[in-house]
Design a protein around this motif. Structure first.
Motif, PDB file in Angstrom:
ATOM      1  N   LEU A   1      43.558  37.300  31.320  1.00  0.00           N
ATOM      2  CA  LEU A   1      43.805  38.420  32.952  1.00  0.00           C
ATOM      3  C   LEU A   1      43.671  39.188  32.447  1.00  0.00           C
ATOM      4  O   LEU A   1      42.924  40.308  33.650  1.00  0.00           O
ATOM      5  CB  LEU A   1      45.875  38.050  32.790  1.00  0.00           C
ATOM      6  CG  LEU A   1      46.025  36.810  33.574  1.00  0.00           C
ATOM      7  CD1 LEU A   1      47.614  36.926  33.306  1.00  0.00           C
ATOM      8  CD2 LEU A   1      44.914  37.034  34.685  1.00  0.00           C
TER       9      LEU A   1
ATOM     10  N   ARG B   1      40.811  40.384  35.598  1.00  0.00           N
ATOM     11  CA  ARG B   1      41.805  41.117  36.358  1.00  0.00           C
ATOM     12  C   ARG B   1      41.529  42.911  35.941  1.00  0.00           C
ATOM     13  O   ARG B   1      42.593  43.310  36.190  1.00  0.00           O
ATOM     14  CB  ARG B   1      42.843  40.713  37.009  1.00  0.00           C
ATOM     15  CG  ARG B   1      42.916  39.942  37.464  1.00  0.00           C
ATOM     16  CD  ARG B   1      43.842  39.334  37.793  1.00  0.00           C
ATOM     17  NE  ARG B   1      44.562  39.675  38.863  1.00  0.00           N
ATOM     18  CZ  ARG B   1      45.698  40.525  39.163  1.00  0.00           C
ATOM     19  NH1 ARG B   1      46.474  40.035  38.096  1.00  0.00           N
ATOM     20  NH2 ARG B   1      45.571  40.859  40.112  1.00  0.00           N
ATOM     21  N   HIS B   2      40.134  43.208  35.306  1.00  0.00           N
ATOM     22  CA  HIS B   2      40.850  44.178  34.366  1.00  0.00           C
ATOM     23  C   HIS B   2      40.484  45.228  35.478  1.00  0.00           C
ATOM     24  O   HIS B   2      40.725  46.686  34.922  1.00  0.00           O
ATOM     25  CB  HIS B   2      39.572  44.461  33.578  1.00  0.00           C
ATOM     26  CG  HIS B   2      37.928  44.968  34.328  1.00  0.00           C
ATOM     27  ND1 HIS B   2      37.748  43.539  34.211  1.00  0.00           N
ATOM     28  CD2 HIS B   2      37.505  45.866  34.642  1.00  0.00           C
ATOM     29  CE1 HIS B   2      36.033  43.629  35.383  1.00  0.00           C
ATOM     30  NE2 HIS B   2      35.966  45.018  35.104  1.00  0.00           N
ATOM     31  N   ASP B   3      40.869  45.456  36.510  1.00  0.00           N
ATOM     32  CA  ASP B   3      40.760  46.713  37.586  1.00  0.00           C
ATOM     33  C   ASP B   3      41.947  46.541  38.922  1.00  0.00           C
ATOM     34  O   ASP B   3      41.743  46.978  40.068  1.00  0.00           O
ATOM     35  CB  ASP B   3      38.752  46.295  39.013  1.00  0.00           C
ATOM     36  CG  ASP B   3      38.771  44.770  39.347  1.00  0.00           C
ATOM     37  OD1 ASP B   3      39.331  44.340  38.714  1.00  0.00           O
ATOM     38  OD2 ASP B   3      38.172  44.969  40.017  1.00  0.00           O
ATOM     39  N   ALA B   4      42.231  45.320  38.370  1.00  0.00           N
ATOM     40  CA  ALA B   4      43.554  45.247  38.973  1.00  0.00           C
ATOM     41  C   ALA B   4      44.832  46.521  39.365  1.00  0.00           C
ATOM     42  O   ALA B   4      44.317  47.137  37.791  1.00  0.00           O
ATOM     43  CB  ALA B   4      44.599  44.408  38.954  1.00  0.00           C
TER      44      ALA B   4
ATOM     45  N   ARG C   1      50.497  46.686  34.947  1.00  0.00           N
ATOM     46  CA  ARG C   1      50.261  45.164  35.350  1.00  0.00           C
ATOM     47  C   ARG C   1      51.389  44.676  34.078  1.00  0.00           C
ATOM     48  O   ARG C   1      51.125  44.182  33.310  1.00  0.00           O
ATOM     49  CB  ARG C   1      49.173  45.193  33.709  1.00  0.00           C
ATOM     50  CG  ARG C   1      47.664  45.774  34.284  1.00  0.00           C
ATOM     51  CD  ARG C   1      47.223  44.941  36.367  1.00  0.00           C
ATOM     52  NE  ARG C   1      47.376  43.728  35.362  1.00  0.00           N
ATOM     53  CZ  ARG C   1      45.473  43.061  35.136  1.00  0.00           C
ATOM     54  NH1 ARG C   1      44.578  43.960  35.025  1.00  0.00           N
ATOM     55  NH2 ARG C   1      45.720  41.908  35.076  1.00  0.00           N
TER      56      ARG C   1
END
Length: 378
Positions: A25, A29-32, A36
């Motif tokens: 994840l 989705r490192h730019d979410a 987190r």
């Protein structure tokens, strides 16, 4: 040393899956946006599963000597190869990939030249390490020399001598260090095997695996387990018929009367007396192999060791403490990227520390430890 159980496998597998999901994840989705919670919750599940794995390993039954069995006159035609260690491979792979996820997450917090360089450099190094690990832990389970012995056994004949399995030995030998005024220690491991007909005990050294590296620690531990599980049992010590076509050390397979196969190596000088007649050089100790006799691999073992994994847990807790403010969104920008860099360093240090100390510490039980020192520095 303790045997693996269903509970150790379940808890260990759950921890690996949870960490893999969290790292996946973080990468995908490192730019979410932060916080987190998806990653934090999975890491919490991994921590609980890891705690259960530690308790399950400490409660697992110890490796005990097998019950006596009748002597076997036949040698298996199919020599059992060591099984893949999927848990070790997954753990090493995650130790490599997790720092990459931390570096890329840090890059999203601060898209600067320094953080971008660290992420790209770490990715390149991590990819190279993953290829190395795949070759070492998931490639061929036997090296080229061992495969010659397997082929000779399958062809119907090997050199073999009856031995009694003895103690696993860990020798620490001190010599002059590389720097003036220092001492360095050299570590050697072997399993003693005494010929039943009499003679000097043989020293069976760890098999150097096909990929080398981390697998060498695994094959060294195989000798320890063999001494604990099969000590006192008789076995066939098998050597290849094509030994003249093999350079350096010669591969051996210890086939215990229980059916278990233990792989190792002998020096050419030690093996030669059982391969050729000292007068005319004719082959001796040739024995046929039989397809009617099965062979077995050593049982799986619980891997937790407090002297090794205690420090690793401290490093991993430090890594989570550094990553938590960035994952929660409490620290952003360049300070957050520095915390991610610290996380990557802490995770990498946890894996390197275990690898280094595994070659220096004999463990709590099992090894017969011997000390020695170069006469020139006494």
């Amino acid at each position: 040393m303790r045997r693996t159980t269903v509970l150790t496998r379940l808890c260990g597998g759950a921890a690996i899956v949870a960490v893999a999901a969290a790292v996946g994840l973080a990468l995908v989705r490192h730019d979410a946006p932060t916080p987190r919670w998806d990653v934090i919750e999975l890491l919490g599940v991994a921590a609980l599963a890891a705690g259960g794995w530690i308790l399950a390993c400490r409660a697992a039954p110890t490796v005990r000597v097998e019950s006596p069995v009748p002597a076997r006159t036949s040698i298996p035609r199919s020599l059992r190869q060591p099984p893949h260690d999927w848990g070790l491979a997954a753990g090493v792979a995650l130790t490599i990939v997790t720092p990459l996820a931390a570096l890329w997450f840090g890059f999203t917090l601060y898209e600067g030249a320094l953080t971008g360089f660290a992420a790209v450099l770490g990715t390149g190094l991590g990819f190279w390490l993953l290829v190395y690990v795949a070759t070492d832990l998931l490639g061929r389970r036997l090296g080229a020399r061992q495969r010659v012995l397997c082929a000779d056994a399958a062809a119907g004949q090997v050199h073999a001598v009856r031995v009694r399995i003895g103690a696993p030995v860990w020798k620490r030998y001190e010599t002059r260090g590389d720097k003036p005024g220092t001492i360095k220690a050299e570590h050697t491991h072997w399993l003693e095997a005494s010929p039943v007909g009499g003679g000097v005990p043989l020293q069976v050294y760890p098999m150097y695996p096909a990929g080398g590296g981390t697998g060498l620690t695994r094959t060294t531990t195989d000798l320890l387990q063999a001494g604990l599980q099969l000590g006192g049992h008789q076995a066939w010590l098998c050597l290849p018929t094509r030994w003249k076509l093999i350079d350096k050390g010669l591969p051996v397979a210890l086939v215990a009367d229980t059916g278990h196969v233990v792989w190792g190596e002998l020096t050419r000088d030690a093996a030669h007396r059982y391969l050729a007649d000292p007068v005319n050089g004719a082959p001796i100790n040739l024995h046929p192999t039989s397809s009617d006799r099965p062979s077995l691999a050593l049982a799986g073992r619980a891997k937790f060791r407090r002297d090794l994994h205690g420090r690793q847990l401290v490093w991993l807790l430090a890594a989570f403490a550094l990553a938590a403010p960035a994952l929660l969104g409490a620290v952003t920008g360049f300070p957050g990227s520095l915390l991610c860099l610290g996380t990557a360093v802490a995770v990498a240090a946890s894996g390197l520390g275990v690898t280094r100390r595994a070659g220096e510490l004999p463990g709590v039980i099992g090894w017969t430890v011997r000390e020695g020192r170069d006469p020139a520095i006494r």
